[in-house]
Design a protein around this motif. Structure first.
Motif, PDB file in Angstrom:
ATOM      1  N   GLY A   7      45.423  43.307  25.407  1.00 22.58           N
ATOM      2  CA  GLY A   7      44.687  42.183  24.838  1.00 22.58           C
ATOM      3  C   GLY A   7      43.206  42.469  24.822  1.00 22.58           C
ATOM      4  N   ILE A   8      42.415  41.395  24.739  1.00 21.19           N
ATOM      5  CA  ILE A   8      40.956  41.525  24.694  1.00 21.19           C
ATOM      6  C   ILE A   8      40.422  41.190  26.075  1.00 21.19           C
ATOM      7  CG2 ILE A   8      38.838  40.654  23.649  1.00 21.19           C
ATOM      8  CD1 ILE A   8      40.692  39.820  21.218  1.00 21.19           C
ATOM      9  N   TYR A   9      39.677  42.121  26.652  1.00 19.09           N
ATOM     10  CA  TYR A   9      39.098  41.941  27.984  1.00 19.09           C
ATOM     11  C   TYR A   9      37.633  41.519  27.821  1.00 19.09           C
ATOM     12  CZ  TYR A   9      43.021  44.703  29.926  1.00 19.09           C
ATOM     13  OH  TYR A   9      44.257  45.183  30.294  1.00 19.09           O
ATOM     14  N   VAL A  10      37.246  40.486  28.556  1.00 24.77           N
ATOM     15  CA  VAL A  10      35.855  40.017  28.524  1.00 24.77           C
ATOM     16  C   VAL A  10      35.375  39.942  29.965  1.00 24.77           C
ATOM     17  CG1 VAL A  10      34.282  38.178  27.772  1.00 24.77           C
ATOM     18  CG2 VAL A  10      36.440  38.569  26.530  1.00 24.77           C
ATOM     19  N   ASN A  11      34.189  40.497  30.244  1.00 18.26           N
ATOM     20  CA  ASN A  11      33.717  40.313  31.609  1.00 18.26           C
ATOM     21  C   ASN A  11      32.596  39.298  31.655  1.00 18.26           C
ATOM     22  OD1 ASN A  11      31.510  41.849  30.833  1.00 18.26           O
ATOM     23  ND2 ASN A  11      31.362  42.847  32.807  1.00 18.26           N
ATOM     24  N   ALA A  12      32.386  38.760  32.848  1.00 19.80           N
ATOM     25  CA  ALA A  12      31.456  37.661  33.072  1.00 19.80           C
ATOM     26  C   ALA A  12      30.697  37.955  34.351  1.00 19.80           C
ATOM     27  CB  ALA A  12      32.249  36.357  33.201  1.00 19.80           C
ATOM     28  N   LEU A  13      29.395  37.643  34.347  1.00 22.47           N
ATOM     29  CA  LEU A  13      28.583  37.984  35.517  1.00 22.47           C
ATOM     30  C   LEU A  13      28.665  36.935  36.617  1.00 22.47           C
ATOM     31  CD1 LEU A  13      25.438  39.715  34.022  1.00 22.47           C
ATOM     32  CD2 LEU A  13      27.741  40.571  34.345  1.00 22.47           C
TER      33      LEU A  13
ATOM     34  N   GLY B 227      31.576  37.393  39.932  1.00 24.75           N
ATOM     35  CA  GLY B 227      31.821  37.602  38.510  1.00 24.75           C
ATOM     36  C   GLY B 227      33.081  38.437  38.357  1.00 24.75           C
ATOM     37  N   GLY B 228      33.589  38.536  37.142  1.00 22.57           N
ATOM     38  CA  GLY B 228      34.816  39.315  36.958  1.00 22.57           C
ATOM     39  C   GLY B 228      35.224  39.387  35.508  1.00 22.57           C
ATOM     40  N   ILE B 229      36.515  39.496  35.276  1.00 23.04           N
ATOM     41  CA  ILE B 229      37.069  39.775  33.944  1.00 23.04           C
ATOM     42  C   ILE B 229      38.157  38.765  33.614  1.00 23.04           C
ATOM     43  CG2 ILE B 229      38.393  41.500  32.602  1.00 23.04           C
ATOM     44  CD1 ILE B 229      37.025  43.633  34.417  1.00 23.04           C
ATOM     45  N   PHE B 230      38.200  38.354  32.345  1.00 23.23           N
ATOM     46  CA  PHE B 230      39.337  37.534  31.897  1.00 23.23           C
ATOM     47  C   PHE B 230      39.885  38.107  30.601  1.00 23.23           C
ATOM     48  CE2 PHE B 230      35.593  35.487  30.048  1.00 23.23           C
ATOM     49  CZ  PHE B 230      35.987  35.113  28.777  1.00 23.23           C
ATOM     50  N   LEU B 231      41.078  37.628  30.225  1.00 23.49           N
ATOM     51  CA  LEU B 231      41.724  38.131  29.020  1.00 23.49           C
ATOM     52  C   LEU B 231      41.847  37.064  27.950  1.00 23.49           C
ATOM     53  CD1 LEU B 231      43.383  40.288  31.221  1.00 23.49           C
ATOM     54  CD2 LEU B 231      44.028  40.974  28.936  1.00 23.49           C
ATOM     55  N   LEU B 232      41.746  37.533  26.693  1.00 20.76           N
ATOM     56  CA  LEU B 232      42.024  36.690  25.527  1.00 20.76           C
ATOM     57  C   LEU B 232      43.268  37.237  24.847  1.00 20.76           C
ATOM     58  CD1 LEU B 232      38.710  36.450  23.442  1.00 20.76           C
ATOM     59  CD2 LEU B 232      39.564  34.789  25.086  1.00 20.76           C
ATOM     60  N   ASP B 233      44.082  36.341  24.318  1.00 22.21           N
ATOM     61  CA  ASP B 233      45.198  36.772  23.473  1.00 22.21           C
ATOM     62  C   ASP B 233      44.611  37.428  22.215  1.00 22.21           C
ATOM     63  OD1 ASP B 233      47.070  36.216  21.033  1.00 22.21           O
ATOM     64  OD2 ASP B 233      48.362  36.096  22.796  1.00 22.21           O
ATOM     65  N   PRO B 234      45.058  38.645  21.840  1.00 23.46           N
ATOM     66  CA  PRO B 234      44.414  39.347  20.728  1.00 23.46           C
ATOM     67  C   PRO B 234      44.723  38.778  19.352  1.00 23.46           C
ATOM     68  CG  PRO B 234      46.261  40.629  21.558  1.00 23.46           C
ATOM     69  CD  PRO B 234      46.128  39.440  22.469  1.00 23.46           C
TER      70      PRO B 234
ATOM     71  N   TRP C 145      41.605  38.066  35.127  1.00 22.46           N
ATOM     72  CA  TRP C 145      42.341  39.332  35.190  1.00 22.46           C
ATOM     73  C   TRP C 145      42.702  39.711  36.623  1.00 22.46           C
ATOM     74  CZ3 TRP C 145      40.801  44.139  37.346  1.00 22.46           C
ATOM     75  CH2 TRP C 145      41.657  45.204  37.073  1.00 22.46           C
ATOM     76  N   GLU C 146      41.791  39.514  37.577  1.00 17.89           N
ATOM     77  CA  GLU C 146      41.981  40.042  38.930  1.00 17.89           C
ATOM     78  C   GLU C 146      43.098  39.296  39.666  1.00 17.89           C
ATOM     79  OE1 GLU C 146      37.752  40.422  37.615  1.00 17.89           O
ATOM     80  OE2 GLU C 146      39.094  38.708  37.823  1.00 17.89           O
ATOM     81  N   ILE C 147      44.001  40.060  40.270  1.00 18.87           N
ATOM     82  CA  ILE C 147      44.989  39.491  41.193  1.00 18.87           C
ATOM     83  C   ILE C 147      44.451  39.602  42.623  1.00 18.87           C
ATOM     84  CG2 ILE C 147      47.323  39.781  42.155  1.00 18.87           C
ATOM     85  CD1 ILE C 147      47.463  38.731  39.317  1.00 18.87           C
ATOM     86  N   ASP C 148      43.852  40.756  42.932  1.00 18.96           N
ATOM     87  CA  ASP C 148      43.284  40.966  44.269  1.00 18.96           C
ATOM     88  C   ASP C 148      41.946  41.675  44.088  1.00 18.96           C
ATOM     89  OD1 ASP C 148      42.522  41.830  46.761  1.00 18.96           O
ATOM     90  OD2 ASP C 148      44.330  43.005  47.166  1.00 18.96           O
ATOM     91  N   ARG C 149      40.821  40.930  44.261  1.00 18.45           N
ATOM     92  CA  ARG C 149      39.519  41.516  43.977  1.00 18.45           C
ATOM     93  C   ARG C 149      38.905  42.217  45.179  1.00 18.45           C
ATOM     94  NH1 ARG C 149      36.186  38.929  41.072  1.00 18.45           N
ATOM     95  NH2 ARG C 149      37.409  37.108  40.540  1.00 18.45           N
ATOM     96  N   GLY C 150      39.521  42.150  46.345  1.00 19.75           N
ATOM     97  CA  GLY C 150      38.964  42.838  47.510  1.00 19.75           C
ATOM     98  C   GLY C 150      37.530  42.400  47.769  1.00 19.75           C
TER      99      GLY C 150
END
Length: 464
Positions: free
Chosen positions: A146-152, A161-168, A177-182
């Motif tokens: 899909g489309i990955y978008v990151n955010a600060l 901050g991290g990453i989310f997905l859009l349906d393409p 996006w993150e399941i386990d960001r540590g």
């Protein structure tokens, strides 16, 4: 039975992408630093045979003001041909354009009239905050899923901050996006090694540390980003963090090797607190872990304090300020933007641990104000910033603005926008195309450049 084939701008390998046809248009983010008029996507004619060569030939205005358009990308690219998540029916048609300040996403259709793209959907910040928990959108990449978008920042602009997905296809916000960001808190850029199932992310800072300019106390306290994070791309799980060390601040742009069999890449560090130098680091596999090595150091240049902005006066030197880097499709040449000194440097990185400088031009710069053969007026402000390379590696385009509030700190008299092009020699070496100087319309500044049909930082490949 109707026959169909994948989008002709998708290539299974970087080797084949390098044989793609010459680009004829560039899409360029154009923003108003005063936030009084709408930002736009400007369309620039790149066809040297055209009567409007090096001119803005189209413009698509955003519906609101104050977006500060940033690192936009395509809805689909060559990663659609990957074996693990094939989408060969997709087409490279829509630009996904984020506002770093507004946290708004714009979906822009380039298909029916490539010179006059049309906004077909706007995703408001409230929807992104509710569905993904993020804001301050920075970079867009098309991936196999899909489309990955990151955010600060999170929904309020704080860490993490991290990453989310859009349906393409529907452009629905799917979620975080993150399941386990540590231990990861700060975000900036992200890219991946599809052949090694690895995501890499870098760091800047939270909204309160950049929206009104860089904060000297945060910088000198080494509180901006200085780490790289390595993730399991399929499991969406943090694997490893590498700290580049307290002196290194603002670990920005990531450029992995295009060849999917290679597990290395380059990252730029904007400034060293020790001596204002900038640096380039290579990350690489070392047994079962990832490691980094500093491979280039670019020193600061001594300067008369009277010629320096307040933020640099006390140092008596111009920092190179490496703000962007880009890697040619054959993984041979790395281009390094020195926004402070005004240099664009080309390195041969055939050996990623022993780069050799093969070309350098200077334009703009905090002190040098170097001009361009095609410029109507002499001294130019700003410096090489967002850089993009044609797929065949023969042409390099770049613009001169970093971020509205930060432009003002380093270029207090303001920046008049421009976009230029370099021609690349067969074995390296770079020179300005004297006929290509885009004098940007007053009131707006140019940022990210995307080339029609793809470029050297828009696509990822699953075959060597």
């Amino acid at each position: 039975m109707a026959s169909w084939r994948p989008d002709p701008s998708f290539y299974p390998s970087p080797r084949m992408a390098a044989k793609a046809p010459h680009e004829t248009l560039a899409y360029v983010a154009s923003f108003d630093p005063d936030r009084t008029t709408p930002d736009a996507i400007a369309v620039v004619d790149l066809n040297p045979k055209s009567s409007t060569y090096s001119q803005i030939v189209g413009r698509t205005e955003m519906p609101n003001t104050g977006d500060e358009l940033h690192h936009f990308g395509w809805n689909a690219c060559s990663s659609c041909l990957c074996p693990n998540a094939p989408h060969p029916h997709m087409e490279r048609r829509y630009l996904v354009v984020p506002g770093l300040r507004s946290s708004r996403l714009h979906i822009v259709d380039t298909k029916s009239d490539p010179r006059n793209p049309e906004i077909v959907k706007v995703i408001e910040p409230e929807e992104i905050a509710e569905r993904a928990g993020y804001s301050r959108l920075h970079t867009v990449h098309c991936g196999p899923e899909g489309i990955y978008v990151n955010a600060l920042g999170d929904a309020e602009g704080n860490a993490p901050g991290g990453i989310f997905l859009l349906d393409p296809e529907s452009f629905e916000v799917l979620g975080q996006w993150e399941i386990d960001r540590g231990p990861q808190k700060l975000a900036y850029d992200f890219w991946w090694h599809l052949g090694h199932d690895t995501m890499v992310t870098s760091e800047w800072g939270t909204a309160d540390t950049f929206e009104n300019g860089l904060v000297p106390e945060v910088l000198l306290g080494s509180k901006y980003g200085r780490r790289l994070h390595f993730w399991d791309l399929q499991k969406r799980k943090h694997l490893q963090e590498i700290d580049l060390g307290e002196e290194h601040q603002l670990v920005f742009e990531l450029r992995p090797a295009h060849d999917p069999t290679k597990a290395y890449g380059f990252v730029g560090c904007v400034v060293s607190l020790k001596d204002l130098s900038a640096s380039i680091w290579t990350w690489y596999r070392n047994g079962s872990q990832w490691a980094v090595k500093k491979v280039i150091e670019i020193p600061a240049e001594p300067a008369d304090p009277d010629l320096l902005p307040p933020v640099l006066k006390g140092f008596g030197a111009v920092a190179p300020l490496v703000t962007d880097i880009d890697l040619s499709m054959d993984d041979r040449f790395l281009y390094v933007s020195c926004w402070g000194t005004g240099d664009m440097i080309q390195y041969d990185v055939s050996d990623p641990f022993k780069p050799l400088e093969t070309g350098r031009v200077r334009i703009g710069g905090i002190v040098s104000r170097a001009t361009h053969p095609g410029a109507r007026n002499g001294a130019l402000r700003g410096g090489p910033q967002m850089v993009e390379i044609s797929r065949d590696g023969k042409r390099v385009y770049f613009t001169n603005s970093l971020y509205g509030a930060i432009d003002q700190q380093f270029y207090p008299e303001g920046i008049d926008g421009w976009m230029v092009k370099l021609d690349v020699g067969e074995n390296g070496g770079i020179a300005f195309d004297e006929k290509f100087f885009v004098d940007w319309p007053k009131g707006h500044r140019p940022h990210q450049v995307r080339l029609e049909g793809g470029d050297c930082s828009s696509d990822s490949y699953c075959y060597p």
